[in-house]
Design an enzyme around this catalytic site. Sequence first.
Site, PDB file in Angstrom:
ATOM      1  N   LYS A   1     -42.767  20.165  -9.465  1.00 47.39           N
ATOM      2  CA  LYS A   1     -41.574  19.575  -8.848  1.00 47.39           C
ATOM      3  C   LYS A   1     -40.613  18.979  -9.859  1.00 47.39           C
ATOM      4  CE  LYS A   1     -42.870  18.878  -4.128  1.00 47.39           C
ATOM      5  NZ  LYS A   1     -43.086  17.971  -3.018  1.00 47.39           N
TER       6      LYS A   1
ATOM      7  N   LYS B   1     -45.833  31.009  -0.223  1.00 49.12           N
ATOM      8  CA  LYS B   1     -46.108  30.282   1.010  1.00 49.12           C
ATOM      9  C   LYS B   1     -44.839  30.179   1.864  1.00 49.12           C
ATOM     10  CE  LYS B   1     -47.797  25.750   1.833  1.00 49.12           C
ATOM     11  NZ  LYS B   1     -48.445  24.524   1.406  1.00 49.12           N
TER      12      LYS B   1
ATOM     13  N   LYS C   1     -40.538  25.253   4.321  1.00 52.16           N
ATOM     14  CA  LYS C   1     -39.365  24.730   5.004  1.00 52.16           C
ATOM     15  C   LYS C   1     -38.203  24.557   4.043  1.00 52.16           C
ATOM     16  CE  LYS C   1     -41.911  20.376   4.899  1.00 52.16           C
ATOM     17  NZ  LYS C   1     -42.943  19.660   5.646  1.00 52.16           N
TER      18      LYS C   1
END
Length: 341
Positions: free
Chosen positions: A118, A203, A206
């Site tokens: 991240k 994956k 969202k």
Amino acid sequence: MSKRILSCMQPTNRLQLGNYLGALRNWVKLQDEGQGTDKNQCMYGVVDLHAITNGHDVEALANATRETAAAYIAAGVDPKRSYIFAQSSVPEHAQLNWLFGSFTQMGKLERMTQFKDKAGKNTERASLGLFAYPVLMAADILLYKATHVPVGEDQKQHLELSRDIASVFNEKYAGGKEYFPLPEPYIMGTATRVMSLRDGTQKMSKSAESDMTRINLTDDADMIAKKFKKAKTDQGNVPANEKEGEGRPEAMNLIGIYAALSDTTTEQVMTEFGGQQFLSLKTALSDLAVAKLSPITSRMSELMSDKAEIDNILKAGADKARSLAAPTLEDVMKMMGFWKA
Ligand code: TRP
């Protein structure tokens, strides 16, 4: 003995099929599992404090918290039996986070792969909150002395750190007695890893840029059909067995989603559709997805149209959660030697 189960999601108004099949559906099963004194005690948090570590939309945060809670309920989590609460409304989370942060070594946090992913290359600019995120997660879990934590693969390393923090605390401040139980990961046999509809190796997410990669819990029937129809496949037909499916992640993803939604196995789906064109699987899949998801979607929008009701549920959940959290924090502060009048 009954299990205390805790799991959480970050608030977002873009919940998708992967959140449902990989998590929510299993949370509901866990809530319904066990009898009498063996009944599970389930706690499901909306971790809004975790959601602000990488910049966030101030206008959208509160509603995203409501919408996530609405999704839990629409999927079947019962606020009367399970605790549904916002992390920020139980201040003990942040307090315990600080106490844990005082003895958690930076070296251990530096090893967390999610932080590396991240933060990217420029770790100088990553926030302290992003770095310390797994410590707050340990506080979420240990505050309630949770024994079992349903999480996906990507959170296993964080859970490992929670176990480590629990045992360091037990050694250092509880004289070696097991004040905090070491939380176990709860990997559900039925949890389905739902992958992107455009790339079977990623994956379903969202936050992925293209909306065509995912089925949102707010998509209507037409949109669901369109997305499955456009889902990437390959030149062949639907594989009829494991072997034919090897190296064909997009095909296996559709089969996995179909199996999960119909509560069967991928083998059965391959027996049924093997050898046929993908179009027939895609058509059946969108019908099935619409049938399964539309009751959830409509319950969600019903709940969202009455914010006062959701707010009441969240308030009641916070009160119940605090009644468990406060004594833990009090114990911990006492064990750590703080002054108290
Ligand atoms: N880190 C988890 C995620 O991003 C969310 C989370 C925060 C969590 N606290 C938790 C999950 C406690 C389980 C238990 O998915």
